[in-house]
Scaffold this active site. Structure first.
Site, PDB file in Angstrom:
ATOM      1  N   TYR A  21      41.700  31.116  40.908  1.00  0.00           N
ATOM      2  CA  TYR A  21      41.244  32.062  40.193  1.00  0.00           C
ATOM      3  C   TYR A  21      41.620  31.718  38.654  1.00  0.00           C
ATOM      4  O   TYR A  21      40.612  31.584  37.670  1.00  0.00           O
ATOM      5  CB  TYR A  21      41.708  33.602  40.337  1.00  0.00           C
ATOM      6  CG  TYR A  21      41.385  34.735  39.539  1.00  0.00           C
ATOM      7  CD1 TYR A  21      40.117  34.755  38.972  1.00  0.00           C
ATOM      8  CD2 TYR A  21      42.253  35.346  38.949  1.00  0.00           C
ATOM      9  CE1 TYR A  21      39.961  35.712  37.960  1.00  0.00           C
ATOM     10  CE2 TYR A  21      41.928  36.354  37.893  1.00  0.00           C
ATOM     11  CZ  TYR A  21      40.812  36.618  37.587  1.00  0.00           C
ATOM     12  OH  TYR A  21      40.464  37.730  36.620  1.00  0.00           O
ATOM     13  N   LYS A  67      37.487  37.708  41.298  1.00  0.00           N
ATOM     14  CA  LYS A  67      39.043  37.769  40.656  1.00  0.00           C
ATOM     15  C   LYS A  67      40.049  38.143  41.422  1.00  0.00           C
ATOM     16  O   LYS A  67      41.134  38.506  41.244  1.00  0.00           O
ATOM     17  CB  LYS A  67      38.708  38.796  39.562  1.00  0.00           C
ATOM     18  CG  LYS A  67      38.354  40.154  40.048  1.00  0.00           C
ATOM     19  CD  LYS A  67      38.502  41.150  39.011  1.00  0.00           C
ATOM     20  CE  LYS A  67      39.015  42.207  39.614  1.00  0.00           C
ATOM     21  NZ  LYS A  67      38.992  43.743  39.069  1.00  0.00           N
ATOM     22  N   LYS A  81      45.987  35.092  33.835  1.00  0.00           N
ATOM     23  CA  LYS A  81      46.153  34.258  34.954  1.00  0.00           C
ATOM     24  C   LYS A  81      45.415  32.710  34.429  1.00  0.00           C
ATOM     25  O   LYS A  81      45.765  31.937  35.146  1.00  0.00           O
ATOM     26  CB  LYS A  81      45.718  34.584  36.165  1.00  0.00           C
ATOM     27  CG  LYS A  81      46.369  35.977  36.792  1.00  0.00           C
ATOM     28  CD  LYS A  81      45.780  36.563  37.962  1.00  0.00           C
ATOM     29  CE  LYS A  81      46.867  37.397  38.599  1.00  0.00           C
ATOM     30  NZ  LYS A  81      47.125  38.647  37.713  1.00  0.00           N
ATOM     31  N   VAL A  84      24.880  35.577  38.217  1.00  0.00           N
ATOM     32  CA  VAL A  84      25.209  34.759  37.055  1.00  0.00           C
ATOM     33  C   VAL A  84      25.071  33.282  37.421  1.00  0.00           C
ATOM     34  O   VAL A  84      24.922  32.456  36.983  1.00  0.00           O
ATOM     35  CB  VAL A  84      26.597  35.026  36.523  1.00  0.00           C
ATOM     36  CG1 VAL A  84      26.815  36.398  35.661  1.00  0.00           C
ATOM     37  CG2 VAL A  84      27.764  34.813  37.468  1.00  0.00           C
ATOM     38  N   LEU A 104      23.758  48.934  45.567  1.00  0.00           N
ATOM     39  CA  LEU A 104      24.255  50.081  45.697  1.00  0.00           C
ATOM     40  C   LEU A 104      24.961  50.417  44.493  1.00  0.00           C
ATOM     41  O   LEU A 104      24.977  51.460  43.765  1.00  0.00           O
ATOM     42  CB  LEU A 104      24.981  49.976  47.070  1.00  0.00           C
ATOM     43  CG  LEU A 104      25.846  51.482  47.266  1.00  0.00           C
ATOM     44  CD1 LEU A 104      25.044  52.521  47.423  1.00  0.00           C
ATOM     45  CD2 LEU A 104      26.562  51.086  48.425  1.00  0.00           C
ATOM     46  N   LYS A 105      26.033  49.433  44.181  1.00  0.00           N
ATOM     47  CA  LYS A 105      26.635  49.817  42.800  1.00  0.00           C
ATOM     48  C   LYS A 105      25.870  50.187  41.600  1.00  0.00           C
ATOM     49  O   LYS A 105      26.131  51.198  40.963  1.00  0.00           O
ATOM     50  CB  LYS A 105      27.438  48.474  42.443  1.00  0.00           C
ATOM     51  CG  LYS A 105      28.837  48.507  43.369  1.00  0.00           C
ATOM     52  CD  LYS A 105      29.756  47.348  42.638  1.00  0.00           C
ATOM     53  CE  LYS A 105      30.341  46.391  43.742  1.00  0.00           C
ATOM     54  NZ  LYS A 105      29.786  45.003  44.050  1.00  0.00           N
ATOM     55  N   ASP A 118      24.944  43.871  43.172  1.00  0.00           N
ATOM     56  CA  ASP A 118      24.698  44.742  44.373  1.00  0.00           C
ATOM     57  C   ASP A 118      23.928  46.070  44.301  1.00  0.00           C
ATOM     58  O   ASP A 118      24.251  46.779  43.079  1.00  0.00           O
ATOM     59  CB  ASP A 118      26.325  45.055  44.945  1.00  0.00           C
ATOM     60  CG  ASP A 118      25.993  46.248  45.594  1.00  0.00           C
ATOM     61  OD1 ASP A 118      25.427  46.501  46.457  1.00  0.00           O
ATOM     62  OD2 ASP A 118      27.274  46.822  45.692  1.00  0.00           O
ATOM     63  N   ARG A 178      54.012  36.238  46.413  1.00  0.00           N
ATOM     64  CA  ARG A 178      52.935  35.581  47.274  1.00  0.00           C
ATOM     65  C   ARG A 178      52.377  34.557  46.860  1.00  0.00           C
ATOM     66  O   ARG A 178      52.665  34.353  45.546  1.00  0.00           O
ATOM     67  CB  ARG A 178      51.921  36.980  47.439  1.00  0.00           C
ATOM     68  CG  ARG A 178      52.457  38.065  48.147  1.00  0.00           C
ATOM     69  CD  ARG A 178      51.580  39.315  48.021  1.00  0.00           C
ATOM     70  NE  ARG A 178      51.384  39.814  46.548  1.00  0.00           N
ATOM     71  CZ  ARG A 178      50.945  41.016  46.259  1.00  0.00           C
ATOM     72  NH1 ARG A 178      50.613  41.543  47.266  1.00  0.00           N
ATOM     73  NH2 ARG A 178      50.837  41.312  45.202  1.00  0.00           N
ATOM     74  N   GLY A 215      31.035  47.007  37.116  1.00  0.00           N
ATOM     75  CA  GLY A 215      32.672  46.809  37.299  1.00  0.00           C
ATOM     76  C   GLY A 215      33.331  47.825  36.683  1.00  0.00           C
ATOM     77  O   GLY A 215      32.899  48.655  35.941  1.00  0.00           O
TER      78      GLY A 215
END
Ligand SMILES: NC(=O)c1ccc[n+]([C@@H]2O[C@H](COP(=O)([O-])OP(=O)(O)OC[C@H]3O[C@@H](n4cnc5c(N)ncnc54)[C@H](OP(=O)(O)O)[C@@H]3O)[C@@H](O)[C@H]2O)c1
Length: 332
Positions: free
Chosen positions: A135, A85, A127, A62, A41-42, A39, A252, A14
């Site tokens: 979240y 997230k 948050k 995880v 690809l990442k 992933d 929102r 990330g």
């Protein structure tokens, strides 16, 4: 402290994990850096950039405790960055968010204790303070798990702390890339949720350096909060596109007008240091540390009763120039 050490980063592909890897490789000579994420690809793309012989790439979730246990064999330091997230995705898929952010945190803690890891830092978010969305609520639960983990270690010596900070300028899915895309597409107005809305702002590099410093500071059990500037969203939009009008679209679901990092209800637990705050644990530990002096010898003092560190009552505000310098330093 990271020379010759083995470091594992959950969510290592990330934004945070990649910057952390870059900075560790710039400053230290680690034995191994283990990137743990799902992933391939990442991971493949990250391997094209970070191919130092110390790099290890582990596919894993995880949520999978046995894989977590295997991955932590021989690890000295863990940064737990993996998370679900996106606020709306968490609201629509609550159990998925709970499994990753809460069950995942528990798996990280158990694997760290079983493998005698020295220190673990869990990443949190503004948050998580007085949460109003799932979240934030899962990150608060994760923070509580990391703090309480210090009481689960028995005869082992693993220490757990939390780092909590606000909006990372330019991170995936955040407002700066969103506004920049609209500007590039030739929009004639920018959407603003509320004219009074404010947010804390930090760069990825500042976030990583704060985490690194806290490995040296921590006794175990602290929630570390950096002192960082705020910005009004209308000013952020003006800085990016002074000529564009704003269209107010309303707050929102799951959004606050101002974000909080140290809640007023935690003021009796909060200490102020020169460049950060520490929220001390609400529970007692077997070997309770003196949190008013950290391991670097820095001293903190209690904040006033009812003190709240909030993006709206912050005393430090970004000018347009300061904000643009942050927004333009994303790739540094
Ligand atoms: N970005 C911000 O503005 C901000 C602000 C405050 C706090 N934070 C916190 O900082 C941390 C890192 O954020 P970020 O911006 O780096 O996030 P990001 O760019 O979205 O990266 C998330 C990472 O977690 C991995 N991941 C997700 N679910 C996983 C799972 N179940 N098992 C293993 N790996 C998983 C992802 O890879 P795969 O999808 O391949 O698994 C990816 O590597 C998070 O804990 C976040 O809550 C972020």
């Amino acid at each position: 402290m990271f020379d010759n050490a083995t470091i594992l980063i959950t969510g290592g592909t990330g934004s945070f994990g990649k910057k952390y890897t870059q900075i560790i490789l710039e400053k230290y000579k680690p034995k191994k850096i283990i990137i743990f994420s799902r992933d391939e690809l990442k991971q493949f793309e990250m391997q094209q950039i970070f191919n130092d012989p110390c790099m290890r790439y582990f596919i894993g979730d995880v949520r999978d405790s046995s894989r977590m246990m295997e991955a932590m064999d021989g690890v000295d330091y863990v940064i737990h960055a993996a998370a679900m997230k996106q606020v709306p995705a968490a609201e629509y898929n609550p159990m998925e968010c709970i499994k990753t952010n809460i069950d995942g945190a528990e798996n990280v803690i158990k694997a760290a204790i079983a493998n005698n890891v020295k220190q673990v830092i869990g990443l949190s978010t503004d948050k998580a303070a007085n949460p109003i969305n799932l979240y934030g609520a899962t990150k608060l639960a994760s923070d509580k798990l990391f703090v309480a983990a210090n009481n689960m270690v028995g005869s082992r010596d693993t220490k757990f702390s939390v780092v909590r900070y606000g909006n990372v300028v330019g991170s995936r899915g955040s407002v700066v890339p969103f506004f920049r895309k609209l500007i590039q597409q030739g929009c004639d107005e920018l959407p603003i949720t509320h004219t009074d809305m404010t947010r804390f702002m930090i760069t990825l590099r500042q976030g990583v350096e704060f985490v690194l410093r806290n490995f040296e500071r921590m006794h175990g059990g602290e929630i570390f909060v950096p002192k960082i500037p705020s910005m009004r969203m209308t000013e952020l939009a003006k800085a990016l596109a002074p000529e564009l009008k704003h269209k107010v679209i309303g707050i929102r679901p799951g959004e606050k007008l101002h974000e909080i990092m140290c809640p007023a209800d935690d003021s009796h637990l909060t200490l102020e240091f020169s460049d950060h705050y520490v929220i001390c644990p609400t529970i007692q530990f077997a070997n309770q540390a003196d949190f008013s002096e950290n391991r670097l010898g820095e001293k903190g003092t209690p904040v006033a009763q009812g003190f709240e560190y909030n993006s709206g009552n912050n005393t430090d505000w970004l000018s347009h120039e300061q904000f643009l310098a942050m927004a333009n330093s994303i790739g540094d």
